[in-house]
Write an enzyme that holds these catalytic residues in place. Sequence first.
Site, short mmCIF file in Angstrom:
data_model
loop_
_atom_site.label_atom_id
_atom_site.label_comp_id
_atom_site.label_asym_id
_atom_site.label_seq_id
_atom_site.Cartn_x
_atom_site.Cartn_y
_atom_site.Cartn_z
N LYS A 12 8.48 0.79 6.26
CA LYS A 12 9.39 0.38 5.18
C LYS A 12 10.37 1.47 4.83
CE LYS A 12 7.45 -3.60 3.05
NZ LYS A 12 7.04 -4.32 1.86
N LYS A 63 5.01 -8.53 14.00
CA LYS A 63 4.41 -9.54 13.13
C LYS A 63 5.49 -10.41 12.48
CE LYS A 63 4.38 -6.86 8.92
NZ LYS A 63 3.80 -6.38 7.73
N LYS A 116 8.37 -11.20 6.09
CA LYS A 116 9.33 -11.64 5.07
C LYS A 116 10.62 -10.86 5.15
CE LYS A 116 5.57 -11.72 1.74
NZ LYS A 116 5.08 -11.48 0.41
P1 TYM Z 1 2.01 -9.21 1.39
O1 TYM Z 1 2.57 -9.85 0.16
O2 TYM Z 1 2.94 -8.47 2.27
O3 TYM Z 1 1.28 -10.29 2.29
C1 TYM Z 1 0.35 -11.20 1.74
C2 TYM Z 1 -0.78 -11.44 2.72
O4 TYM Z 1 -0.27 -12.00 3.96
C3 TYM Z 1 -0.76 -11.25 5.05
N1 TYM Z 1 0.24 -11.28 6.15
C4 TYM Z 1 0.01 -11.76 7.36
N2 TYM Z 1 -1.08 -12.29 7.93
C5 TYM Z 1 -0.99 -12.71 9.21
N3 TYM Z 1 0.15 -12.63 9.96
C6 TYM Z 1 1.27 -12.08 9.43
N4 TYM Z 1 2.37 -12.00 10.15
C7 TYM Z 1 1.23 -11.63 8.08
N5 TYM Z 1 2.15 -11.05 7.26
C8 TYM Z 1 1.52 -10.84 6.07
C9 TYM Z 1 -0.98 -9.85 4.50
O5 TYM Z 1 -1.85 -9.09 5.29
C10 TYM Z 1 -1.53 -10.16 3.12
O6 TYM Z 1 -2.92 -10.42 3.18
N6 TYM Z 1 -0.12 -5.05 -0.44
C11 TYM Z 1 -0.31 -6.47 -0.23
C12 TYM Z 1 -0.56 -7.21 -1.52
C13 TYM Z 1 -1.65 -6.64 -2.37
C14 TYM Z 1 -3.02 -6.80 -2.18
C15 TYM Z 1 -3.65 -6.10 -3.26
C16 TYM Z 1 -3.80 -7.47 -1.23
C17 TYM Z 1 -1.45 -5.87 -3.48
N7 TYM Z 1 -2.66 -5.56 -4.03
C18 TYM Z 1 -5.02 -6.05 -3.39
C19 TYM Z 1 -5.19 -7.42 -1.37
C20 TYM Z 1 -5.79 -6.72 -2.42
C21 TYM Z 1 0.94 -7.05 0.41
O7 TYM Z 1 1.99 -6.48 0.33
O8 TYM Z 1 0.77 -8.28 1.00
#
Ligand code: TYM
Length: 325
Positions: free
Chosen positions: A112, A194, A197
Amino acid sequence: MSKRIFSGIQPTGIIHLGNYFGAIYNWLELQKEYDSIFSIVDLHALTVHQDPKKLNRNIYDLAKIYIASGLDPKKNIVFRQSDVKEHVELGWFLNCVTPIAELERMTQYKDKSEQHKQNVNSGLFTYPCLMAADILLYDTNVVPVGEDQLQHVELARTIAKKFNNLYGDVFILPEGKINKVSARLKGLDNPEKKMSKSATSENNYIALSDDSDLIRKKIKKAVTDSGTDIKFDPNKRPALANLMTIYHLVTGKEAPEIEKEFKGKGYGDFKSELAERVVEFVEPIQKKFNSISDKEIDSILADGAQRAKKLAEKKMEQVRKVIGL
Ligand code: TYM
């Protein structure tokens, strides 16, 4: 007492099939067996500048996606991270025990900061401490995420150990949990990376909000490998394997069955069928999404905040006490 899970998604506008199948889809099963907390992690979203009006809308829309997908806000706690101020407080305490070197190792930070060169803020750097706070605040046992978040969950575990060594047995050591099949859906325009977004092209992903024609268009445009037949081979044909994984996820069919179904047919036939199956899969979620009002979300989030706060306040009393505050 049943074990607890905690997970969350950032309200950054697009929720794509990677987010759905990497996270929400697994939560739907896990909510049956675990005491579950699902958060809309709006504070995390601020590590990249967000338009205030859009952010507010995105928070409501993500809550609607949670509910439309089938998460039960009565049985589980569904809440907005910024409604429970204890996340920020614990985040600070954890900042103070986390070595910079651990944060520097984080792949997401490296990616990032490369992507947003003009805004490499310190929130982006210390973000895993806030994520650790989210998890540790609720005595979480298991954190179901996609593969890209596993490193952060492991760091949360390291931070918990470090804190416990200094102050006694305060935090449960959490474990990450992924669904091997859907933990890393790849970009439709690039199977090496991957689905994301923040991809530069919207042809990278299918968003849950995409209409039928856009879904058809994006799948038609998806890159494919050389070869013509429909064969699941992630090493030699990663692009097709990714599309077949999506086909599997939306229909429940296993790879051999899919291969049989498309025997003698080519990429074109497979892609048109895949597009229809994806459309069929997202349509009921979209319908439900459209039937939920902002008012209903207000009441779900108010209830969730109240229940989350109760747990968080209790934990923070313990944390402040051991620290000496
Ligand atoms: P975020 O918002 O980027 O993504 C949300 C969830 O989607 C999963 N993900 C994917 N899984 C499979 N294939 C993909 N291409 C893909 N892209 C995203 C992510 O692994 C995630 O599970 N930091 C985290 C949010 C967060 C969080 C937490 C999660 C904040 N606090 C505490 C668990 C526990 C995030 O940015 O996810």
